[in-house]
Design an enzyme around this catalytic site. Sequence first.
Site, PDB file in Angstrom:
ATOM      1  N   GLY A 131      23.196  12.179 -52.166  1.00  0.00           N
ATOM      2  CA  GLY A 131      24.592  12.331 -52.594  1.00  0.00           C
ATOM      3  C   GLY A 131      25.083  13.760 -52.487  1.00  0.00           C
ATOM      4  O   GLY A 131      26.226  14.065 -52.820  1.00  0.00           O
ATOM      5  N   LEU A 167      24.219  16.262 -47.598  1.00  0.00           N
ATOM      6  CA  LEU A 167      23.465  17.031 -46.605  1.00  0.00           C
ATOM      7  C   LEU A 167      22.775  16.145 -45.563  1.00  0.00           C
ATOM      8  O   LEU A 167      21.835  16.580 -44.909  1.00  0.00           O
ATOM      9  CB  LEU A 167      22.420  17.918 -47.294  1.00  0.00           C
ATOM     10  CG  LEU A 167      22.960  19.073 -48.123  1.00  0.00           C
ATOM     11  CD1 LEU A 167      21.825  19.907 -48.701  1.00  0.00           C
ATOM     12  CD2 LEU A 167      23.851  19.992 -47.302  1.00  0.00           C
ATOM     13  N   ASP A 183      24.074  14.488 -36.675  1.00  0.00           N
ATOM     14  CA  ASP A 183      23.117  14.623 -37.788  1.00  0.00           C
ATOM     15  C   ASP A 183      21.666  14.568 -37.304  1.00  0.00           C
ATOM     16  O   ASP A 183      20.841  15.414 -37.671  1.00  0.00           O
ATOM     17  CB  ASP A 183      23.297  13.477 -38.799  1.00  0.00           C
ATOM     18  CG  ASP A 183      24.546  13.619 -39.631  1.00  0.00           C
ATOM     19  OD1 ASP A 183      25.419  14.422 -39.246  1.00  0.00           O
ATOM     20  OD2 ASP A 183      24.657  12.931 -40.656  1.00  0.00           O
TER      21      ASP A 183
END
Length: 321
Positions: free
Chosen positions: A103, A106, A152
Site C-alpha cells: 500500500g 512502491l 514496473d
Amino acid sequence: MIAKASAPAKTILFGEHSVVYGEPAIAGAVNKRAYITIKESDCEKTIFRAPDIGFEAELMSRFKKYILLKGKPGIIRYILECLYRVHDHSPIDITLNSNVPIGSGLGSSAAVTVAMLAALYRYHNIRFNKKSLAHDAHMVEQAVQGVASPLDTLVSTYGGLVYLSRNKKVEHFNVNFNVPFVVGYTTKHGNTGKMVKDVKNLKTRNPKIINPVITSMGNLTNYAKQAILKGDFDKIGELMNINHGFLDVLGVNTLELSRMVYNAREAGAIGAKTTGAGGGGSIIALCPGKVDEVASAIDRDDNILKIRFTRKGVSSRVYRD
Ligand code: MEV
C-alpha cells in the site's frame, strides 16, 4: 537445494497517467526489496509464507488455487501465476520477506513477481537473463491485473533509473542519483484501473483541454530527463511541483495526497508530487538536507518511508546441500 532471489521496489518520478497515452515516463528502483526463498517442502504440500505481513497459505499451483491459513491474500495471485507458468507442481516451501510496505505505492507486486520468477528459474535450473525475466514478469503482471505497463517489472529487474521514451524505447540513466527522497503514503488505497478510466473519461469529455495537458506532461518528463542528466536538483524539484499540478488537473489527487505534498514542501522539500495512479496511495518528496523535517511533517497525519534510488536490480543464487 535452496534458491533465493530478491528484487527492488520502484517509484515513478515523472509521467504517470500521461504514459498511458504514449508519453514518456521516468521511474527508478529504490532501496526497499522483496526477498523470496524456495526449498523442498518437508510435508506433502506447497506452503507460502510472508511473515512480515502475517500471511500463510497452502497452494495448489496446478489449479492456481490456495487455502488461506493466515492473513490477507494480497500478493498471492502473482505467486500462483508464477508457479503455474514455471513450476512442476512438486511440493515446495516458499517464503517472502519484504521491507516494501504493502500500500506504499512502491510497486511491491512487480518486486515480488520478479524475485519469485528468478528464484523459480534458479530452483529448476532454467536459463534466464534480465531481458527474458523482465518480459516474463510483465506477462505475469498482465495475466493477473489485465492491464499493466512494462515499467514496473523492467525497473524491478534492471534496477537504476529508467526512461521510457514516446516510442517505447527504454534508456537506462548512467548517472549516480544518490539523493534522499521521502515517500508519504495514506491508509486509503487508490485503484489504478479506476483512476486510469476516470482520466480517460475526463479526456473524452474535454479533449481540447486535457490533450494539451497530457502532451505538456510528456514535455515535462523530457525536461526532467535533462535535469537528471545534469544533476540539477532544483530543476527536478520545480518539475515535480508542476507535475503535481498537472495530476490535479487530471483529477487524481486527493485531500490526503495534497496534504502530504504541501506538508512536505512547507518542511523544506524542493519538490513533491503524487506518485503512481493517485486516488489514494502515495507521494514522493525530494528533500536533500531536510529528510527528517519532511518525514516528521508528513508523519503527523500519514505514513512515511525514507528511500534512495539504487542501481541494484534483481539478484539470485542457489545453495546446494
Ligand atoms: C500507475 O502506477 C501508473 C499509471 O500510469 C498506470 C500505468 O502506467 O499502467 C497510472
